[in-house]
Design a protein around this motif. Structure first.
Motif: not given
Length: 378
Positions: A97-120
């Motif tokens: 997960v790469e890109g805008h740092r502020r967006a990445i920090r905000k996305a941590e709240d929903m565990n949108f991080l490397p290693g997370a299972d975002w399969s449907e």
């Protein structure tokens, strides 16, 4: 849209009635799948792999070699626009997960991080997970997400396909504010995924020797691990095309690959359904299958394959026969048609999984056992 979502997850709207609402068909189908799998819309984030497992996933995934290309084509511009770019494996686990740092920090709240299972199946309706299910690009806007924690975001994702084999390698996702789901971002993500797939196929051709076990084939069938099976074959112009198969058609093709002598309508009916499946229904399904993949591939009386068709299951079993457990595991993406309940498929699934596990255990190689555990876990 948010009010409709609240009613659906509260059980006040019958999922079968979603077709009568303004909800887009792709989203309605995904919400129904999410409900059917018991996805919790209020869970604060999907489960995550350990750092050790993430390292293995990255090392073994061909998209790793394409990350410099993905960064050049997508990440650099996304960072300037306030977006994130996520890259998943074929099962929906976030690898980067790469890109805008502020967006990445905000996305941590929903565990949108490397290693997370975002399969449907884990996170419900979301762009990378749903794109992997459908086998094509998809856009999810805010309240179209099934999980409430993801509803502040909009996203666009496309699967990366190996253009030679049709195997799903993973997905590329662009996530951010509302402009992350526009026709322009759809075209950009789709073009990036297509370019990455072609790059990986070209790299394989230039770096790896040809192996007749997997290269000397006609049509290809991908049936291991993925949400939906795919069929890859040359069209009338000689161009390799990949399409997603209906579940019943995948069942039929797998059974025919394992029974080269052919199957009668009665025998096929028994292998497809534990109840008394009407042979008329079986004949109708085979007719639809012929229409989908081409009549030249399937003969009748008995039903049989008329041209060479190789599945990824065939490839795994052939390498095991040669004693090459490592290469077999390279091609073993998971259990055979994991969602199929056809008796013949269930039996083949158990047999093939036992064969793979037994070969890995017999090899007594810790690295092979770790790779097998990773496939079994995800």
């Amino acid at each position: 849209m948010r009010a409709l979502h609240d009613l659906v997850v509260a059980g006040q709207v019958d999922p079968t009635e979603l077709v009568k609402t303004p909800l887009p068909g792709v989203i309605a189908d995904s919400w129904r799948r999410s409900l059917g799998r018991g996805v919790d819309p209020d869970r604060q984030g999907p489960r995550s792999a350990t750092d050790d497992v993430l390292e293995i996933l990255r090392r073994d995934n061909p998209l790793t070699a394409a990350m410099p290309m993905i960064r050049r084509l997508l990440v650099d511009d996304a960072t300037d626009s306030g977006f994130m770019v996520a890259v998943t494996d074929a099962r929906g686990t976030l690898l980067w997960v790469e890109g805008h740092r502020r967006a990445i920090r905000k996305a941590e709240d929903m565990n949108f991080l490397p290693g997370a299972d975002w399969s449907e199946r884990s996170a419900g309706t979301n762009a990378p997970g749903t794109a992997l299910v459908l086998g094509r690009e998809v856009q999810i806007r805010r309240w179209e997400h099934f999980s409430r924690v993801a509803q502040p975001w909009s996203c666009t994702a496309a699967p990366v396909l190996d253009p030679t084999t049709g195997v799903v390698l993973g997905a590329i996702d662009l996530t951010g504010h509302s402009s992350a789901a526009t026709p322009q971002t759809l075209a950009l993500v789709r073009a990036t995924a297509d370019a990455v797939g072609k790059y990986i196929a070209l790299q394989r051709l230039t770096e790896a020797p040809t192996d007749p076990v997997i290269d000397d084939v006609g049509a290809r069938l991908t049936v291991l691990g993925a949400e939906r099976a795919t069929w890859t074959a040359r069209d009338a112009a000689g161009v390799m095309r990949t399409r997603t198969l209906a579940p019943r058609h995948a069942d039929i093709l797998v059974l025919l690959t394992r029974h080269p002598e052919g199957l009668s309508a009665d025998h096929l009916a028994v292998l497809l359904d534990s109840e008394d499946l009407d042979v008329v229904t079986v004949r109708a399904e085979v007719t639809r299958l012929r229409r989908a993949i081409g009549a030249r591939y399937v003969g009748s009386k008995p039903y049989r394959l008329l041209e060479p068709v190789t599945s990824d299951l065939d490839v795994v079993l052939r390498f095991l026969e040669k004693g090459d457990v490592g290469t077999a595991l390279d091609h073993y993406a998971g259990p055979l048609l994991p969602h199929s309940t056809a008796p013949g498929i269930v039996r083949l699934r158990v047999e093939s999984r036992s064969t793979v596990h037994g070969a890995a255990v017999a090899a007594a190689d810790p690295e092979l056992l770790a790779r097998l555990a990773r496939v079994s876990a995800f």
